[in-house]
Design an enzyme around this catalytic site. Structure first.
Site, mmCIF file in Angstrom:
data_model
loop_
_atom_site.group_PDB
_atom_site.id
_atom_site.type_symbol
_atom_site.label_atom_id
_atom_site.label_comp_id
_atom_site.label_asym_id
_atom_site.label_seq_id
_atom_site.Cartn_x
_atom_site.Cartn_y
_atom_site.Cartn_z
ATOM 1 N N GLU A 230 0.956 -1.170 -0.045
ATOM 2 C CA GLU A 230 0.029 0.015 0.072
ATOM 3 C C GLU A 230 0.815 1.245 0.040
ATOM 4 O OE1 GLU A 230 -2.562 1.386 -0.756
ATOM 5 O OE2 GLU A 230 -4.072 1.614 0.677
ATOM 6 N N ASP B 142 -3.282 5.886 6.663
ATOM 7 C CA ASP B 142 -3.825 6.927 7.157
ATOM 8 C C ASP B 142 -4.839 6.529 8.293
ATOM 9 O OD1 ASP B 142 -4.112 9.769 7.036
ATOM 10 O OD2 ASP B 142 -6.168 9.514 5.793
ATOM 11 N N TYR C 222 -8.556 2.214 7.978
ATOM 12 C CA TYR C 222 -9.848 1.429 7.546
ATOM 13 C C TYR C 222 -9.827 0.599 6.407
ATOM 14 C CZ TYR C 222 -12.460 3.982 11.214
ATOM 15 O OH TYR C 222 -12.995 4.395 12.436
ATOM 16 N N LEU D 100 -7.004 -0.606 4.954
ATOM 17 C CA LEU D 100 -6.147 -1.665 5.305
ATOM 18 C C LEU D 100 -6.763 -2.668 6.033
ATOM 19 C CD1 LEU D 100 -3.654 -1.982 3.843
ATOM 20 C CD2 LEU D 100 -4.039 0.156 4.015
ATOM 21 N N ASP E 51 -2.257 10.910 -5.427
ATOM 22 C CA ASP E 51 -2.942 11.971 -6.130
ATOM 23 C C ASP E 51 -3.665 13.083 -5.707
ATOM 24 O OD1 ASP E 51 -5.399 10.535 -5.541
ATOM 25 O OD2 ASP E 51 -6.123 11.681 -7.068
ATOM 26 N N ARG F 29 0.364 11.967 -9.817
ATOM 27 C CA ARG F 29 0.746 10.581 -9.346
ATOM 28 C C ARG F 29 2.172 10.209 -10.041
ATOM 29 N NH1 ARG F 29 -3.501 7.436 -7.128
ATOM 30 N NH2 ARG F 29 -5.559 8.278 -8.118
#
Ligand code: 5GP
Length: 178
Positions: A102, A106, A109, A111, A162, A168
């Site tokens: 990943e 943050d 949630y 993951l 992004d 990106r």
């Protein structure tokens, strides 16, 4: 710097060189830990993890298979932290070693949801590799087995991440000054 994407308010947080050095270290750690594994299923979360996943796996020597999830989190009108799977993986992971890759953790949630799903489907082992860890924002506990960098609580872009689908393709992690 990618041509045409220079913005006066775009600042570098983690340079391309630091990223690539750390990614090489993570690849060595992964190879060491999976030295006895015949096969490792590496699963990326679209779209943000793609740049990291590609660079990381080019440095990994362990035999890998690659697959992807795509998720979306819903804001207004839904439960906090509700995560939907928009694209499921194609492979069966039953009895397999799985490494989830990943870009950033943050609130946790996304993951948490995916890790629970992978375990429910009978993976032999599930580990998480995340390039960035925004620990101050965590709402649910997610153990990161391979963590690239801990960063402070600010919105970052580049290297897969992004802002309104742009930035990106920056080769570094940056942030936009308001
Ligand atoms: P979580 O479920 O951990 O709150 O959210 C993870 C996802 O939120 C990441 O995969 C990423 O798409 C997005 N995200 C979280 N923080 C940032 C950030 O600082 N910048 C960008 N571009 N996306 C972020």
């Amino acid at each position: 710097m990618v041509e045409g994407i220079e913005k006066p308010n775009l600042k570098t947080l983690i340079s391309e060189e630091r990223l690539q050095t750390r990614i090489a270290e993570l690849a060595r750690e992964i190879d060491r830990d999976y030295a006895d594994a015949e096969r490792l299923i590496c699963i990326g979360v679209l779209k943000g993890s793609v740049f990291f996943l590609v660079d990381l796996l080019k440095k990994v020597q362990t035999p890998v298979a690659v697959d992807f999830f795509q998720t979306s989190s819903y804001g207004a009108g839904t439960e906090p932290g509700e995560v939907r799977i928009r694209k499921d993986i194609d492979m069966s992971i039953r009895g397999q070693h799985v490494l989830l890759i990943e870009d950033i953790v943050d609130t946790g949630y996304t993951l948490r949801t995916i890790l629970d799903l992978l375990r429910f489907r009978g993976a032999r082992s599930v580990k998480l590799c995340a390039l960035l860890d925004k620990e101050a924002r965590r709402e649910v506990e997610v153990p990161i087995d391979y963590s690239g960098f801990s960063i402070e609580d600010r919105f970052v872009v580049g290297y897969g991440l992004d802002y309104d689908q742009l930035y990106r393709n920056l080769p570094f992690i940056g942030y936009l000054e308001p």
